[in-house]
Design a protein around this motif. Sequence first.
Motif, short mmCIF file in Angstrom:
data_model
loop_
_atom_site.label_atom_id
_atom_site.label_comp_id
_atom_site.label_asym_id
_atom_site.label_seq_id
_atom_site.Cartn_x
_atom_site.Cartn_y
_atom_site.Cartn_z
N GLN A 31 -23.84 -4.93 33.59
CA GLN A 31 -22.93 -5.39 34.62
C GLN A 31 -21.91 -6.32 33.97
O GLN A 31 -22.28 -7.26 33.26
CB GLN A 31 -23.68 -6.11 35.73
CG GLN A 31 -24.53 -5.19 36.60
CD GLN A 31 -25.16 -5.94 37.75
OE1 GLN A 31 -25.71 -7.01 37.57
NE2 GLN A 31 -25.07 -5.37 38.93
N PHE A 77 -18.72 -8.82 34.67
CA PHE A 77 -18.02 -9.60 35.67
C PHE A 77 -16.83 -10.30 35.01
O PHE A 77 -16.92 -10.77 33.89
CB PHE A 77 -18.94 -10.65 36.30
CG PHE A 77 -20.22 -10.09 36.84
CD1 PHE A 77 -20.28 -9.59 38.12
CD2 PHE A 77 -21.37 -10.06 36.06
CE1 PHE A 77 -21.46 -9.07 38.63
CE2 PHE A 77 -22.55 -9.55 36.54
CZ PHE A 77 -22.59 -9.04 37.83
N CYS A 132 -23.89 -13.09 39.69
CA CYS A 132 -24.10 -12.61 38.32
C CYS A 132 -25.52 -12.77 37.83
O CYS A 132 -26.02 -11.90 37.10
CB CYS A 132 -23.15 -13.34 37.36
SG CYS A 132 -21.40 -13.22 37.81
N ALA A 154 -25.90 -8.56 31.24
CA ALA A 154 -24.86 -8.97 32.17
C ALA A 154 -23.83 -9.79 31.40
O ALA A 154 -24.19 -10.76 30.71
CB ALA A 154 -25.43 -9.79 33.33
N ILE A 199 -20.28 -12.01 31.49
CA ILE A 199 -19.30 -12.75 32.27
C ILE A 199 -18.09 -12.96 31.37
O ILE A 199 -18.12 -13.73 30.42
CB ILE A 199 -19.87 -14.10 32.75
CG1 ILE A 199 -21.15 -13.87 33.56
CG2 ILE A 199 -18.83 -14.84 33.58
CD1 ILE A 199 -21.82 -15.15 34.01
#
Length: 605
Positions: free
Chosen positions: A78, A80, A142, A441, A443
């Motif tokens: 993922q 973000f 997140c 994940a 960011i």
Amino acid sequence: MDKDMLKEKRSFLMPRDPSVDRRFRPRPNKKQRLFDEVIPEFSDSSTDCSDTESEYATTNGDDDAYMTDSSEVETGPQVFLRMRPVESPSKLYCISDAGNTLITCAATNENNSNNSNRMEKHFSFSTILDSSVGQRDVYDICVGPRIVDEECVTIMAYGTSGSGKTYTLLGDNARAGVLPRALENIFTMYHKQIYSTPKLKLINARMLILEDEKAIKELQIRKELLALCPDISAQYHRLHHAIKGDHNFVEMEETDVSVMIWVSFVEIYNELVYDLLTMPPKQATMAEPRRKTLKIVCNKGQVFIKGLTSVFVKSGEDAIKLLRLGQQRISYAATSVNANSSRSHCVFTVDVLKYHRTGMTTHSSYKFCDLAGSERVDKTGTVGSRLREAQSINTSLMVLGRCMDAASSSKKRNNTDVIPYRDSKLTLLLQAALLGKERLAMIVTVTPLDKFYEENLNVLSFASIAKNIIFKQPLVKQHNTRYSAFAQIDQNSTNRSQDYVDELERQIISLRAENEQLKLNHVHQMQLQEEKLRRELTDGFGSSIDLIKKQAELRNENLLLIQRREFEAKIESLKRQYDEQIEDLQDEIEELKSANSDIEVIDDD
């Protein structure tokens, strides 16, 4: 006639049927696998590290198995995007109506020879967090779901220098980042299950039971390290109340689980690995001690840092203290872009070890990676050692991008793409996430200003590569191991006897009762010994006081006798002196009397 008609109909707009060859003969409807007799070998967690790449390529290259097996679910990281708040945002960046696509286009008057940067580009993300999104929403979107699901996850903060990576990950004194919030979430979840002593520890990527002596040693290391930490009690309480006000973390109700939490902090500086929680040398010198480099070891498919300090923590405050201690040892420097720029990659790891009453142990790992900012030398103005640092940072980030690119291209079922995670210490340490064995994940942070447009394009391109990654391996939610610490349990038996379990429970109850009785006896003996010591001390003090009193009285009597003798001697001396004076005066009186009598006789004559 039929063949002529078919030939006439054949064209680019009307191609022939694929079931008919170029001579218009029907193809045989027969499929034959050339490697049916070959048994594919799948390596498990006990395979050597050198087999990791071949395992990944074999899994991705088996197209038929992948297409036919519906149980495998394609997953990917993922990604973000977070936009740093600025006073006047650039018009070169805009968010689509859907809210998950960033549209960029260069200014028309920009003097740039690369025409590709002038084109409008679209970058899609899992979620785009604009400048109005706060730290609480960043965590809830997140990180929070991964913590609640107890998944092994790597949280990676990536972006240009000064774009807010460290702020997003760690926060400041007023607004906590995702890492302090994750720690509070973890300790709130396992508040009732946290074990008081470190009986389980992850050593060389294996969960081992610690003997009593080793557990005591780990507690001593914990105590010494916490003593070195700065005092942040007041700051932590403010942070704790602020996080509690932002989130409603839920406690787990399991009662047959013992949880032990360990933290470690590592820095990768100039492609060298350093431990940020190591104990300082006992003999302090004037010069700063040289830090010892660590080695990343890959053994039987498991990656670990040999000799890395892992500290047992009991509360969120302990973990935050160790985090602050490690932050004081990170390599920072000032550049033209950021006055306090991190010159290394930092990875803070939280290992949650759970021991179940059935003998099953589970391991959940949470890695928080603060990547050093990608930077251009002409804008940061780095020279000398700062230049070497920038080159190491950019090289490791380039290798990370190559690994992402190789992982994303593997979805095309091309066996020639091998993930080059061994080319950098950072990718070697994070290979579990890069190979799809753990959640990933990212960011990504950018500063929406015109002067950072080219740097932001590189970051966004990197993020788009990560967004296109699709892993076909099943993710590891928790690393499970069956290992009993308190009873010998047959691992080969599938059905556990209920009588045996009841007997173990009775033994546990009996041992607990015996332990309580021993505690009471020990307390009673300690009380009796305390009373005895008190009496001995009282008697000893009393006899000492009497002896001192007698000695003082004897000393006073001797002093009084000496003073009396001195006084009497002085009295006698004064008495003799006055007697002599009296005799002299009497003699003078007699002389005067005789003189007066002579005068009277003369007068009479």
